[in-house]
Design a protein around this motif. Structure first.
Motif, PDB file in Angstrom:
ATOM      1  N   SER A  58     -11.004  -2.722  10.629  1.00 10.10           N
ATOM      2  CA  SER A  58     -10.111  -3.298  11.633  1.00 10.10           C
ATOM      3  C   SER A  58     -10.574  -2.932  13.042  1.00 10.10           C
ATOM      4  O   SER A  58     -10.576  -3.778  13.941  1.00 10.10           O
ATOM      5  N   LEU A 109      -2.927  -9.271  16.419  1.00 11.58           N
ATOM      6  CA  LEU A 109      -2.970  -7.838  16.116  1.00 11.58           C
ATOM      7  C   LEU A 109      -1.587  -7.320  15.731  1.00 11.58           C
ATOM      8  O   LEU A 109      -1.455  -6.516  14.798  1.00 11.58           O
ATOM      9  N   SER A 114      -1.166  -8.652  12.085  1.00  7.29           N
ATOM     10  CA  SER A 114      -2.088  -8.122  11.079  1.00  7.29           C
ATOM     11  C   SER A 114      -1.948  -6.617  10.888  1.00  7.29           C
ATOM     12  O   SER A 114      -2.199  -6.094   9.800  1.00  7.29           O
ATOM     13  N   LEU A 115      -1.543  -5.909  11.961  1.00  5.59           N
ATOM     14  CA  LEU A 115      -1.364  -4.458  11.869  1.00  5.59           C
ATOM     15  C   LEU A 115       0.100  -4.069  11.655  1.00  5.59           C
ATOM     16  O   LEU A 115       0.436  -2.886  11.706  1.00  5.59           O
ATOM     17  N   THR A 145      -7.512  -0.657   6.041  1.00  5.28           N
ATOM     18  CA  THR A 145      -8.932  -0.685   6.429  1.00  5.28           C
ATOM     19  C   THR A 145      -9.080  -0.372   7.921  1.00  5.28           C
ATOM     20  O   THR A 145      -9.466  -1.239   8.709  1.00  5.28           O
ATOM     21  N   THR A 171      -2.439  -0.425   8.136  1.00  6.15           N
ATOM     22  CA  THR A 171      -3.698  -1.050   7.726  1.00  6.15           C
ATOM     23  C   THR A 171      -4.365  -0.173   6.680  1.00  6.15           C
ATOM     24  O   THR A 171      -4.361   1.060   6.788  1.00  6.15           O
TER      25      THR A 171
END
Length: 205
Positions: free
Chosen positions: A149, A184, A187-188, A145, A143
C-alpha cells in the motif's frame, strides 16, 4: 562530516536546475557556479548524471529530515502521514518555487522523472509502511498489505506530479488528488476526509 566542495557542487546543480533545462547544464557551468575547477567536479562525481542522482537523493533526504524533526511522539499515525507528505509536497502546488521536488517535476526530462519516482519509492515507502502499520495498531486505518500500500501511494503521488504525463494545471492537480484522497479513505478504511490534506491548501487544514 560532509565535504564542502561536494556540497557546493550539489548546491550549484540545484540552483541551475531551478532556472534552466537539464540539457543546457554542463559540467563547466556547474563548476563555474560552484566556484571550483572542473577537475574538482570530476574528483567527486563521474558525470553530470551522477550529480543529478545525488541532487535528487538529497532532495528527498532533506524532506525526510524535515519530517523527523517535526514529528511529535504523541501524534497519531494519520497526523504523521500528513506531516510526511507536507514535508515532500509543501505549501500549495501553486507555490512550486518553494519546493525543489515540485520544481524538478516541472522539467520535461523523462530520465529525471523516472529517477525521482525510483528514489521516492526507495526513500519514502519504508517510512510510510511503518506509519501505516502504526495506523493499523491504532485502529485509524486497516490494511493487510502496508508495504504494498505504501509503495502504491508513493508511486501514485509521484505519477500525479509528473509533468511529462499530466499538464501542470493546479486545478486539475487538486482534482486528481481529491479523488485519490477519497480512494485512500475507502481502501484503507479510514474516516472520510482523513486524507484530504493531500489536496487541501495548508491554511484550510
Amino acid at each position: 562530516m560532509k565535504n564542502d566542495k561536494q556540497e557546493r557542487i550539489l548546491d550549484a546543480m540545484e540552483e541551475l536546475m531551478c532556472c534552466m533545462p537539464d540539457k543546457d547544464i554542463s559540467v563547466n557551468l556547474i563548476a563555474e557556479k560552484a566556484g571550483i575547477a572542473k577537475g574538482s567536479v570530476y574528483y567527486y562525481f563521474k558525470s553530470k548524471e551522477d550529480i543529478l542522482n545525488a541532487v535528487v537523493s538529497r532532495c528527498y533526504k532533506k524532506a525526510i529530515h524535515e519530517f523527523f524533526n517535526g514529528i511529535q511522539t504523541e501524534s497519531s499515525a494519520l497526523e504523521k502521514i500528513k506531516l510526511l507528505f507536507r514535508s515532500l509536497i509543501k505549501k500549495e502546488f501553486r507555490n512550486k518555487e518553494q519546493n525543489l521536488i515540485l520544481t524538478l517535476h516541472l522539467h520535461e526530462d523523462l530520465q529525471l522523472h523516472n529517477k525521482m519516482k525510483m528514489v521516492a519509492v526507495q526513500e519514502i515507502a519504508p517510512i510510510l509502511t511503518a506509519l501505516l502499520q502504526e495506523g493499523c495498531a491504532e485502529g485509524s486505518i486497516q490494511t493487510d498489505t502496508p508495504k504494498e500500500s505504501a509503495e502504491m501511494i508513493v508511486a501514485v503521488i509521484t505519477f500525479f506530479l509528473d509533468n511529462t504525463i499530466f499538464p501542470t494545471d493546479d486545478a486539475s492537480m487538486y482534482q486528481k488528488l481529491k479523488i485519490f484522497s477519497n480512494v485512500l479513505d475507502t481502501s484503507l478504511h479510514a474516516t472520510p476526509g482523513s486524507f484530504d490534506f493531500l489536496w487541501k491548501p495548508v491554511d484550510s487544514n
